[in-house]
Structure formats: C-alpha cells, structure tokens
Enzyme design. Structure first.
Site, PDB file in Angstrom:
ATOM      1  N   PHE A 129       0.849  -1.191   0.000  1.00  0.00           N
ATOM      2  CA  PHE A 129       0.000   0.000   0.000  1.00  0.00           C
ATOM      3  C   PHE A 129       0.886   1.243   0.000  1.00  0.00           C
ATOM      4  O   PHE A 129       1.851   1.312   0.770  1.00  0.00           O
ATOM      5  CB  PHE A 129      -0.927  -0.017   1.220  1.00  0.00           C
ATOM      6  N   ASP A 199       0.364  -4.446   8.781  1.00  0.00           N
ATOM      7  CA  ASP A 199      -0.735  -3.525   8.517  1.00  0.00           C
ATOM      8  C   ASP A 199      -1.995  -4.377   8.300  1.00  0.00           C
ATOM      9  O   ASP A 199      -2.069  -5.170   7.360  1.00  0.00           O
ATOM     10  CB  ASP A 199      -0.416  -2.680   7.277  1.00  0.00           C
ATOM     11  N   TYR A 224     -11.941   2.854   9.394  1.00  0.00           N
ATOM     12  CA  TYR A 224     -13.076   3.212   8.525  1.00  0.00           C
ATOM     13  C   TYR A 224     -13.417   2.162   7.482  1.00  0.00           C
ATOM     14  O   TYR A 224     -14.273   2.375   6.654  1.00  0.00           O
ATOM     15  CB  TYR A 224     -12.864   4.577   7.869  1.00  0.00           C
ATOM     16  N   LYS A 225     -12.715   1.037   7.492  1.00  0.00           N
ATOM     17  CA  LYS A 225     -13.015  -0.015   6.510  1.00  0.00           C
ATOM     18  C   LYS A 225     -13.988  -1.002   7.150  1.00  0.00           C
ATOM     19  O   LYS A 225     -15.136  -0.659   7.392  1.00  0.00           O
ATOM     20  CB  LYS A 225     -11.706  -0.640   6.024  1.00  0.00           C
ATOM     21  N   ARG A 373     -12.305  -3.981  -8.120  1.00  0.00           N
ATOM     22  CA  ARG A 373     -12.198  -4.643  -6.826  1.00  0.00           C
ATOM     23  C   ARG A 373     -13.580  -4.712  -6.183  1.00  0.00           C
ATOM     24  O   ARG A 373     -14.328  -3.731  -6.201  1.00  0.00           O
ATOM     25  CB  ARG A 373     -11.254  -3.787  -5.977  1.00  0.00           C
TER      26      ARG A 373
HETATM   27  C1  LIG Z   1      -6.622   2.049   3.921  1.00  0.00           C
HETATM   28  C2  LIG Z   1      -5.210   1.742   4.236  1.00  0.00           C
HETATM   29  C3  LIG Z   1      -4.416   2.650   4.933  1.00  0.00           C
HETATM   30  C4  LIG Z   1      -4.991   3.982   5.295  1.00  0.00           C
HETATM   31  O1  LIG Z   1      -4.105   4.880   5.812  1.00  0.00           O
HETATM   32  P1  LIG Z   1      -4.650   6.313   6.270  1.00  0.00           P
HETATM   33  O2  LIG Z   1      -3.577   6.883   7.055  1.00  0.00           O
HETATM   34  O3  LIG Z   1      -5.938   6.101   6.979  1.00  0.00           O
HETATM   35  O4  LIG Z   1      -4.930   7.096   5.021  1.00  0.00           O
HETATM   36  C5  LIG Z   1      -3.125   2.277   5.246  1.00  0.00           C
HETATM   37  N1  LIG Z   1      -2.633   1.070   4.887  1.00  0.00           N
HETATM   38  C6  LIG Z   1      -3.382   0.184   4.195  1.00  0.00           C
HETATM   39  C7  LIG Z   1      -2.809  -1.139   3.827  1.00  0.00           C
HETATM   40  C8  LIG Z   1      -4.692   0.498   3.844  1.00  0.00           C
HETATM   41  O5  LIG Z   1      -5.422  -0.375   3.164  1.00  0.00           O
END
Ligand SMILES: *Cc1c(COP(=O)(O)O)cnc(C)c1O
Length: 414
Positions: A129, A199, A224-225, A373
C-alpha cells in the site's frame, strides 16, 4: 423487478440460513444499491448518528470540560483499543486507538528501527500500500543509516538477514486480496532477530487474526473499513506487551507522557502502550468509531470469517464464466486461506467497467492501472447482493456498456 434475472432458490436459502443475516438491519444501506466497497469505506451503522449526536449535545454541549472525566473521554483510546484487541487476538492493554494508520505506521516503524540499532534494513514488498512505502521512505530520510529494500513476497523470507531491523507487510494486500501467512513470516523474522510490523487495514473485521497466537510484534490498522468507524476514523496500533517498555515513540506528545497532568517540562514516556499516544483524542470521531466497533465486537469471530469465505467463494464461482468469455483475469488467490474478503479482477477496460457498474447501483472500486475490486463485508453483504452484482457485471460486459465516453472521465478520487 423489470427484467432482472430471478434469484436462484439456493441463493435465497443461503441468506435465510445465514447466522449473521440480522446484522444487515443494523446498517443504513441505500435502497437499490449493492455496496461492495466496505473494504474501502464501511457502511454507516444505524446507531452511529444518535451516538455522535449524544456526544455533541449531551457530552460536549452540556458536560463541556467535565466530560473528560464524567464520560471518560480521556479513556477512549484505551477503551476502544481493548475492544479492537478482542478482534485481533491481542491483550486488552496492547492496543490503543489514535491518529491515522499512516501516522501509526510512522510511530511504530521509527520506534522499531531505533530499537534495532545496528540493523539497518526495513524490508517490504514492491506494490505494498502506497502510504506504507512512503512512510518507510520518510523514516529512511530521517534515520540516515536506515534503508528500505523491497523484495517480492515469494523471496521475502530468504531476504530477512542479520541486517534486517523490521519487516513491514500488509496482511491482506489492498489490490490483489492476497493474504500472507502471519505466523510463518513472523517466525522467519524472529529466527533472524528481526521484528515484523503488520498492517491489518484490509483484514481487521473481515477475517480472524490472532496476533498473540502468531507471536506478533507490532501492528496497525484502519478504523473506517471493516470496522465501520466513518470516513477518516481514527486508526489503531498494537505493540506486544514484551516490547512496550523498550520501544519509544518518535512523536513524544503529552498524551504519551507517564503523567500528562503534572505539566512538567521533561518528557517521560508512559510505562505501557499509552506511550504511543501523542495528542488529544478526537472525541467526536471516536464516538462514531466506537459505535462501529461495538457492533462488530458482539459478533462471533468465526462466523464473520466463515461468511467472508462463503461470500467470496460464491463470487468466484459465479464470476468464473465471465473471466473466460470477457477477458477478465482473476488476480486474487482462489483458496480462502490465501486471501481476505475482497476479490480483484484485471481487465483492460477496468475503469469504464467500474463506472458502468456504479451507474447500475453496484459499488465496487477501480484500482490503477487495471483492476476492478469487489469487497464483501460479512456483517451486511448478502448472498443475493453477490449474485446480483455478478449478473449485472455480466450484462455490462455482454452489452459493452462500459464503452461509453461518460464512463471514461476520471475524478480526483478513483
Ligand atoms: C486504507 C489503508 C491505509 C490507510 O491509511 P490512512 O492513514 O488512513 O490514510 C493504510 N494502509 C493500508 C494497507 C490500507 O489499506
């Protein structure tokens, strides 16, 4: 249902027998929409609006500053953290809610690198990511001896060596949906003296995670997911109890002080997980997050995982004929043990396909350069949703509906 194909009895039966079916009513889901993007922004729990309204009207409006104690605002990071800990196989004093995932990555990655002095490598995979890699590049600039190396996961275990300070990986890959073997990678890293920072953004709330069962060191994840905490919700971080005393946050703010309300000049890190806090918690956002976390915390974890498997298996089974006839490539591993709860298909016209689906009420998302996706949220996605989404995808492909200039216009957020 004007021309829509009839739902097969087997799909209807799968929903009728689903032990989590009652949870769908706990969410606000717009009529006529099939929402398959809960892996990017979770849906709104019905209880959240009133919960946030109470935090504003009663706690802030009437309680004002007394609410820090009276409503335990001050304890929110640890209280919500302990509830999330129950979802990820962590102890109640090993998780706090704070900041964003990106900021938490920075705090833990920098802390791990400083602790592992003499070892200079941060090891990750190419295509991780973006924020994970960007944060690692920032740490690299800040600590001159540190360098980031990316190695494809197939060769990753072999690349962990005496110079590796920390391995930085995403448990379920945001694009491909591939799940890594947390226990095996953690053991391989430990065998060579390296730490692992996981993560969990695309796995927490969708599949079972057992951090302590895997002897995990460090983890971060998103609110938020699949936790349904609302757009930009605070994130969480995990530090194994055995590491809490020896790691130091590079963001030594007052909420991480041993006695923040002594107001002394010198920083002294709090003894436990609290040292990874930095500033004042965002209470209104915390109220929305806690509402989402409370909903999922009451649900059997094995049932969540089983439904994630069943929904994504159904999607794979139904979509397979389309792969052959319409040029999709399945990007996600077929076996559930090797993936999370979203499935990605590659196609040259992925962007237009995604827009055509959205216009027909099927919300998935596009991930550059060529992927569509689909996320399956065990708490509110039904088997009927999955079946209908594939039927609509089939119709979009058969009619070449994606080949419309309106569907080629790219907005800022894709
Ligand atoms: C959604 C996501 C993030 C989000 O990071 P933010 O700091 O909330 O923008 C980080 N890492 C992964 C793997 C994600 O899927």
């Amino acid at each position: 249902m004007n021309g829509a194909p009839t739902l097969p009895d087997a799909i209807r039966a799968a929903d009728a027998l689903d032990p989590l079916r009652h949870l769908r009513d706990q969410f606000v889901l717009p009529d006529g929409m099939i929402y398959l993007d809960g892996n990017s922004l979770g849906a709104l729990p019905r209880a959240t609006a009133a919960r946030v309204a109470a935090a504003i009207t009663d706690e802030w409006g009437r309680g004002l500053i007394t609410s820090w104690n009276a409503h335990d605002w001050i304890g929110a990071p640890q209280r919500i953290g302990a509830k999330i800990a129950g979802l990820i196989g962590a102890g109640p004093r090993e998780v706090v809610v704070a900041d964003s995932t990106s900021v938490n990555l920075f705090k833990l990655l920098a802390a791990a690198c400083r602790h592992q002095r003499g070892r200079n490598k941060i090891l990750s995979e190419p295509g991780n990511f973006p924020t994970d890699l960007y944060v690692a590049q920032g740490v690299e600039r800040l600590l001159p001896e540190c360098r980031l190396e990316t190695v494809p996961v197939e060769r990753l275990a072999a690349a962990i060596d005496e110079d590796t300070a920390v391995v930085l990986l995403t448990h379920v890959h945001y694009k491909t949906g591939r799940r890594l073997d947390m226990a095996a990678i953690t053991a391989a890293a430990h065998a060579r003296g390296a730490l692992v920072l996981w993560d969990l953004s695309h796995s927490v709330g969708a599949i079972e995670i057992d951090l302590n069962g895997c002897d995990a060191d460090l983890a971060v994840g998103c609110g938020y997911k699949y936790l349904n905490g609302g757009p930009g919700a605070p994130a969480f971080l995990f530090v194994a109890e055995r590491l809490q005393g020896v790691l130091r946050s590079p963001l030594s703010g007052w909420m991480g002080h041993a006695r923040p309300f002594d107001f002394v000049d010198g920083y002294e890190a709090a003894p436990g997980i609290d040292r990874f806090l930095c500033g004042t918690p965002p209470i209104l956002a915390m109220a929305a997050l806690e509402s989402g976390v409370d909903l999922i915390a009451g649900v059997d974890r094995a049932a969540i995982t089983a439904k994630a498997a069943a929904l994504s298996d159904l999607f794979l089974r139904e979509v397979e004929p389309l792969c052959a006839t319409h040029g999709f490539t399945l990007v996600t591993p077929r076996r559930f043990a090797e993936r999370g709860s979203h499935v990605s298909l590659a196609h040259d016209h992925a962007y237009g396909i995604c827009q055509a689906l959205i216009a027909r009420g099927v919300i998935g998302d596009f991930r550059a350069p060529d992927m569509v996706r689909f996320g399956f949220t065990p708490l509110y996605t039904s088997f009927a949703d999955v079946w209908r989404a594939v039927a609509i995808l089939g119709a979009v492909m058969a009619s070449r509906a994606w080949d419309d200039p309106r569907y080629q216009v790219r907005e800022r957020v894709t």
